[in-house]
Design a protein around this motif. Structure first.
Motif, PDB file in Angstrom:
ATOM      1  N   ASP A 100      10.328  -0.511   0.987  1.00 41.03           N
ATOM      2  CA  ASP A 100       8.923  -0.504   0.546  1.00 41.03           C
ATOM      3  C   ASP A 100       8.661   0.535  -0.539  1.00 41.03           C
ATOM      4  OD1 ASP A 100       8.382  -2.543   2.308  1.00 41.03           O
ATOM      5  OD2 ASP A 100       7.529  -1.232   3.848  1.00 41.03           O
ATOM      6  N   SER A 101       9.434   1.609  -0.550  1.00 37.40           N
ATOM      7  CA  SER A 101       9.234   2.660  -1.554  1.00 37.40           C
ATOM      8  C   SER A 101       9.471   2.145  -2.976  1.00 37.40           C
ATOM      9  CB  SER A 101      10.156   3.847  -1.268  1.00 37.40           C
ATOM     10  OG  SER A 101      11.514   3.433  -1.289  1.00 37.40           O
ATOM     11  N   PHE A 103       8.183  -0.318  -4.280  1.00 33.79           N
ATOM     12  CA  PHE A 103       6.929  -0.886  -4.790  1.00 33.79           C
ATOM     13  C   PHE A 103       5.914   0.197  -5.153  1.00 33.79           C
ATOM     14  CE2 PHE A 103       8.236  -4.071  -1.422  1.00 33.79           C
ATOM     15  CZ  PHE A 103       8.940  -4.869  -2.312  1.00 33.79           C
ATOM     16  N   LEU A 104       6.301   1.459  -4.987  1.00 31.99           N
ATOM     17  CA  LEU A 104       5.357   2.564  -5.167  1.00 31.99           C
ATOM     18  C   LEU A 104       5.683   3.413  -6.381  1.00 31.99           C
ATOM     19  CD1 LEU A 104       5.207   3.755  -1.442  1.00 31.99           C
ATOM     20  CD2 LEU A 104       3.699   2.107  -2.608  1.00 31.99           C
ATOM     21  N   THR A 105       4.646   4.012  -6.957  1.00 33.73           N
ATOM     22  CA  THR A 105       4.824   4.980  -8.043  1.00 33.73           C
ATOM     23  C   THR A 105       5.254   6.308  -7.440  1.00 33.73           C
ATOM     24  OG1 THR A 105       2.546   5.753  -7.925  1.00 33.73           O
ATOM     25  CG2 THR A 105       2.979   3.873  -9.392  1.00 33.73           C
ATOM     26  N   GLU A 109       1.361   5.348  -4.905  1.00 36.76           N
ATOM     27  CA  GLU A 109       0.469   4.196  -5.061  1.00 36.76           C
ATOM     28  C   GLU A 109       1.291   2.965  -5.426  1.00 36.76           C
ATOM     29  OE1 GLU A 109      -2.672   5.129  -7.799  1.00 36.76           O
ATOM     30  OE2 GLU A 109      -2.764   7.187  -7.042  1.00 36.76           O
ATOM     31  N   ARG A 110       0.723   1.799  -5.121  1.00 36.47           N
ATOM     32  CA  ARG A 110       1.416   0.556  -5.484  1.00 36.47           C
ATOM     33  C   ARG A 110       1.564   0.479  -6.992  1.00 36.47           C
ATOM     34  NH1 ARG A 110       0.811  -5.470  -3.364  1.00 36.47           N
ATOM     35  NH2 ARG A 110       0.767  -4.285  -1.455  1.00 36.47           N
ATOM     36  N   ARG A 111       2.737   0.073  -7.442  1.00 35.05           N
ATOM     37  CA  ARG A 111       2.975  -0.082  -8.875  1.00 35.05           C
ATOM     38  C   ARG A 111       1.986  -1.107  -9.423  1.00 35.05           C
ATOM     39  NH1 ARG A 111       6.903   2.879 -10.677  1.00 35.05           N
ATOM     40  NH2 ARG A 111       6.788   1.795 -12.660  1.00 35.05           N
ATOM     41  N   LEU A 114       2.688  -5.030 -10.055  1.00 38.72           N
ATOM     42  CA  LEU A 114       3.006  -5.920  -8.943  1.00 38.72           C
ATOM     43  C   LEU A 114       1.774  -6.704  -8.486  1.00 38.72           C
ATOM     44  CD1 LEU A 114       5.309  -3.530  -6.922  1.00 38.72           C
ATOM     45  CD2 LEU A 114       5.997  -5.665  -8.027  1.00 38.72           C
ATOM     46  N   SER A 116      -1.224  -8.012  -6.249  1.00 41.43           N
ATOM     47  CA  SER A 116      -2.095  -7.156  -5.433  1.00 41.43           C
ATOM     48  C   SER A 116      -2.195  -7.590  -3.977  1.00 41.43           C
ATOM     49  CB  SER A 116      -3.492  -7.107  -6.059  1.00 41.43           C
ATOM     50  OG  SER A 116      -4.022  -8.415  -6.123  1.00 41.43           O
ATOM     51  N   GLN A 119       0.717  -7.494   1.474  1.00 42.02           N
ATOM     52  CA  GLN A 119       2.089  -7.258   1.925  1.00 42.02           C
ATOM     53  C   GLN A 119       3.081  -7.750   0.880  1.00 42.02           C
ATOM     54  OE1 GLN A 119       3.079  -5.623   4.589  1.00 42.02           O
ATOM     55  NE2 GLN A 119       5.241  -6.038   4.421  1.00 42.02           N
ATOM     56  N   LEU A 120       3.923  -6.852   0.398  1.00 37.98           N
ATOM     57  CA  LEU A 120       5.008  -7.226  -0.507  1.00 37.98           C
ATOM     58  C   LEU A 120       6.331  -6.999   0.194  1.00 37.98           C
ATOM     59  CD1 LEU A 120       4.029  -5.623  -3.939  1.00 37.98           C
ATOM     60  CD2 LEU A 120       3.881  -8.018  -3.290  1.00 37.98           C
TER      61      LEU A 120
END
Length: 194
Positions: A100-101, A103-105, A109-111, A114, A116, A119-120
């Motif tokens: 899951d990391s 997908f994060l900045t 925060e979510r990149r 990606l 919105s 759940q990704l």
């Protein structure tokens, strides 16, 4: 499980690419690694182990004909063999969920590039690409995956709406280095364009 849309026999297409490459005077050492088929039971077991992820039907159809793909080719330049082309799809046993990391900045925060959806999830389809990785990205439905590329800067870029569409693009580009960058904001570098 039932496969809804069986793609055309993709291995025949890859063999045609091999023949085309072998006919080029500067291309040498075209190597297609023949792989056994996956069984429906092994695909079902992978899905059981990685529930709730379900592989897309077009990708399952491919796995039923070959457990991944590896095609490499080289060119002869100044009497030196240079490895150039590389078409790769992971074996079923090598498909790994992306943490899951990814997908994060850096700030957690979510990149922003990606989808919105809440759940990704993603699975690495090809971690051998130069400077990045190709993934099946699930946004919403667990059986509906798009193909995205995560580049060396950790940014994500949409490449194709399905596995079959990605496969067509991979064949079109014949595994040239960094071809996936054509679909990023950075684009192809000058070497890849040449």
């Amino acid at each position: 499980y039932e496969i809804e849309h069986t793609p055309p026999h993709m291995l025949d297409v890859v063999r045609e690419v091999c023949a085309t490459l072998q006919a080029l005077p500067s291309v040498e050492c075209v190597e297609l690694e023949e792989r056994p088929k996956c069984s429906a039971a092994s695909i079902a077991e992978w899905e059981r182990q990685h529930s709730p992820l379900r592989l897309p039907n077009d990708y399952k159809a491919f796995l039923l004909s070959s457990d991944g793909l590896l095609l490499r080719w080289s060119v002869l330049h100044c009497r030196q063999r240079l490895p150039i082309g590389h078409m790769h799809l992971a074996r079923l046993a090598d498909l790994r969920p992306v943490p899951d990391s990814a997908f994060l900045t850096a700030t957690g925060e979510r990149r922003p590039e990606l989808p919105s959806e809440a759940q990704l999830r993603a699975v690495e389809l090809d971690a051998r690409t130069s400077s990045g990785r190709v993934c099946l990205l699930y946004a919403g439905g667990e059986g509906r995956a798009q193909v995205w590329f995560q580049d060396a800067s950790c940014s994500w870029s949409f490449v194709a709406s399905s596995f079959v569409d990605y496969f067509r693009l991979m064949v079109l580009h014949r595994g040239l280095p960094r071809w996936q960058y054509q679909y990023t904001d950075a684009g192809l570098d000058s070497v890849a364009k040449a």
